[in-house]
Design a protein around this motif. Structure first.
Motif, PDB file in Angstrom:
ATOM      1  N   ASP A  35       0.905  -1.214   0.076  1.00  0.00           N
ATOM      2  CA  ASP A  35       0.033   0.163   0.115  1.00  0.00           C
ATOM      3  C   ASP A  35       0.852   1.368   0.072  1.00  0.00           C
ATOM      4  OD1 ASP A  35      -2.447  -1.653   0.058  1.00  0.00           O
ATOM      5  OD2 ASP A  35      -2.730  -1.192   2.172  1.00  0.00           O
ATOM      6  N   VAL A  36       1.780   1.185   0.748  1.00  0.00           N
ATOM      7  CA  VAL A  36       2.716   2.427   0.744  1.00  0.00           C
ATOM      8  C   VAL A  36       3.471   2.700  -0.535  1.00  0.00           C
ATOM      9  CG1 VAL A  36       4.965   3.278   1.861  1.00  0.00           C
ATOM     10  CG2 VAL A  36       3.346   2.306   3.324  1.00  0.00           C
ATOM     11  N   CYS A  37       3.728   1.584  -1.097  1.00  0.00           N
ATOM     12  CA  CYS A  37       4.552   1.699  -2.581  1.00  0.00           C
ATOM     13  C   CYS A  37       3.527   2.056  -3.552  1.00  0.00           C
ATOM     14  CB  CYS A  37       4.896   0.144  -2.912  1.00  0.00           C
ATOM     15  SG  CYS A  37       6.533  -0.423  -2.080  1.00  0.00           S
ATOM     16  N   ALA A  38       2.240   1.826  -3.374  1.00  0.00           N
ATOM     17  CA  ALA A  38       1.324   2.042  -4.340  1.00  0.00           C
ATOM     18  C   ALA A  38       0.866   3.696  -4.185  1.00  0.00           C
ATOM     19  CB  ALA A  38      -0.014   1.422  -4.311  1.00  0.00           C
ATOM     20  N   CYS A  39       0.693   4.225  -3.022  1.00  0.00           N
ATOM     21  CA  CYS A  39       0.448   5.518  -2.523  1.00  0.00           C
ATOM     22  C   CYS A  39       1.565   6.428  -2.895  1.00  0.00           C
ATOM     23  CB  CYS A  39       0.304   5.696  -0.985  1.00  0.00           C
ATOM     24  SG  CYS A  39      -1.145   5.211  -0.252  1.00  0.00           S
ATOM     25  N   LEU A  43       1.304   9.365  -5.971  1.00  0.00           N
ATOM     26  CA  LEU A  43       1.674  10.589  -5.396  1.00  0.00           C
ATOM     27  C   LEU A  43       2.801  11.248  -6.229  1.00  0.00           C
ATOM     28  CD1 LEU A  43       0.974  10.699  -1.848  1.00  0.00           C
ATOM     29  CD2 LEU A  43      -0.331  11.440  -3.603  1.00  0.00           C
ATOM     30  N   GLY A  44       3.494  10.490  -7.059  1.00  0.00           N
ATOM     31  CA  GLY A  44       4.772  10.689  -7.789  1.00  0.00           C
ATOM     32  C   GLY A  44       6.113  10.836  -7.118  1.00  0.00           C
ATOM     33  N   ILE A  45       6.008  10.028  -5.972  1.00  0.00           N
ATOM     34  CA  ILE A  45       7.097  10.355  -5.085  1.00  0.00           C
ATOM     35  C   ILE A  45       7.924   9.179  -5.245  1.00  0.00           C
ATOM     36  CG2 ILE A  45       7.848   9.967  -2.563  1.00  0.00           C
ATOM     37  CD1 ILE A  45       5.179  11.141  -1.928  1.00  0.00           C
ATOM     38  N   SER A  46       9.290   9.236  -5.334  1.00  0.00           N
ATOM     39  CA  SER A  46      10.348   8.165  -5.632  1.00  0.00           C
ATOM     40  C   SER A  46      10.392   7.348  -4.484  1.00  0.00           C
ATOM     41  CB  SER A  46      11.574   8.833  -5.454  1.00  0.00           C
ATOM     42  OG  SER A  46      12.471   7.635  -5.719  1.00  0.00           O
ATOM     43  N   ALA A  47       9.634   5.793  -4.605  1.00  0.00           N
ATOM     44  CA  ALA A  47       9.604   5.055  -3.347  1.00  0.00           C
ATOM     45  C   ALA A  47      10.710   4.399  -3.183  1.00  0.00           C
ATOM     46  CB  ALA A  47       8.343   4.037  -3.696  1.00  0.00           C
ATOM     47  N   THR A  48      11.838   5.022  -2.407  1.00  0.00           N
ATOM     48  CA  THR A  48      13.128   4.210  -2.182  1.00  0.00           C
ATOM     49  C   THR A  48      12.630   3.280  -0.830  1.00  0.00           C
ATOM     50  OG1 THR A  48      13.523   5.943  -0.468  1.00  0.00           O
ATOM     51  CG2 THR A  48      14.196   6.545  -2.603  1.00  0.00           C
ATOM     52  N   PRO A  49      13.491   2.324  -0.774  1.00  0.00           N
ATOM     53  CA  PRO A  49      13.446   1.361   0.409  1.00  0.00           C
ATOM     54  C   PRO A  49      13.366   2.150   1.594  1.00  0.00           C
ATOM     55  CG  PRO A  49      14.957   0.559  -1.252  1.00  0.00           C
ATOM     56  CD  PRO A  49      14.771   1.828  -1.675  1.00  0.00           C
ATOM     57  N   GLU A  50      14.047   3.052   1.821  1.00  0.00           N
ATOM     58  CA  GLU A  50      14.086   3.965   3.188  1.00  0.00           C
ATOM     59  C   GLU A  50      12.953   4.569   3.254  1.00  0.00           C
ATOM     60  OE1 GLU A  50      16.464   4.285   0.442  1.00  0.00           O
ATOM     61  OE2 GLU A  50      18.222   2.906   1.444  1.00  0.00           O
ATOM     62  N   ILE A  51      12.338   5.242   2.397  1.00  0.00           N
ATOM     63  CA  ILE A  51      11.048   5.944   2.624  1.00  0.00           C
ATOM     64  C   ILE A  51       9.846   4.858   2.800  1.00  0.00           C
ATOM     65  CG2 ILE A  51       9.417   7.329   1.283  1.00  0.00           C
ATOM     66  CD1 ILE A  51      11.710   8.820   0.243  1.00  0.00           C
ATOM     67  N   VAL A  52       9.738   3.810   2.110  1.00  0.00           N
ATOM     68  CA  VAL A  52       8.811   2.814   2.077  1.00  0.00           C
ATOM     69  C   VAL A  52       8.884   2.079   3.641  1.00  0.00           C
ATOM     70  CG1 VAL A  52       7.828   0.793   1.246  1.00  0.00           C
ATOM     71  CG2 VAL A  52       8.499   2.258  -0.142  1.00  0.00           C
TER      72      VAL A  52
END
Length: 74
Positions: A35-39, A43-52
């Motif tokens: 869900d975090v990856c999809a969100c 939103l156009g945010i780069s889904a790096t492993p740290e952020i996710v």
């Protein structure tokens, strides 16, 4: 191709969080990370492993902290 890249991003994050949140079912952790990856993607945010991992951890903490106490302690 994007789905494959997303899966490789999610698996290590899910494994780290599963080691931390032993009381949360693995399926719930996997779903939270997905869900975090999809969100982030939406939103156009780069889904790096740290952020996710950081966002998923906050969501999982909310799940754990919102659980009612066991009935025996009332």
């Amino acid at each position: 191709m994007l789905a494959l890249a997303t899966r490789f991003l999610r698996e290590p994050v899910s494994l780290r969080l599963a080691e931390e949140f032993l009381t949360v079912p693995v399926d719930t952790i996997d779903r939270c990370v997905a869900d975090v990856c999809a969100c982030a993607q939406h939103l156009g945010i780069s889904a790096t492993p740290e952020i996710v991992e950081r966002i998923a951890r906050e969501r999982l903490l909310a799940i754990v902290n919102s659980a009612p106490p066991p009935r025996g302690l009332r």
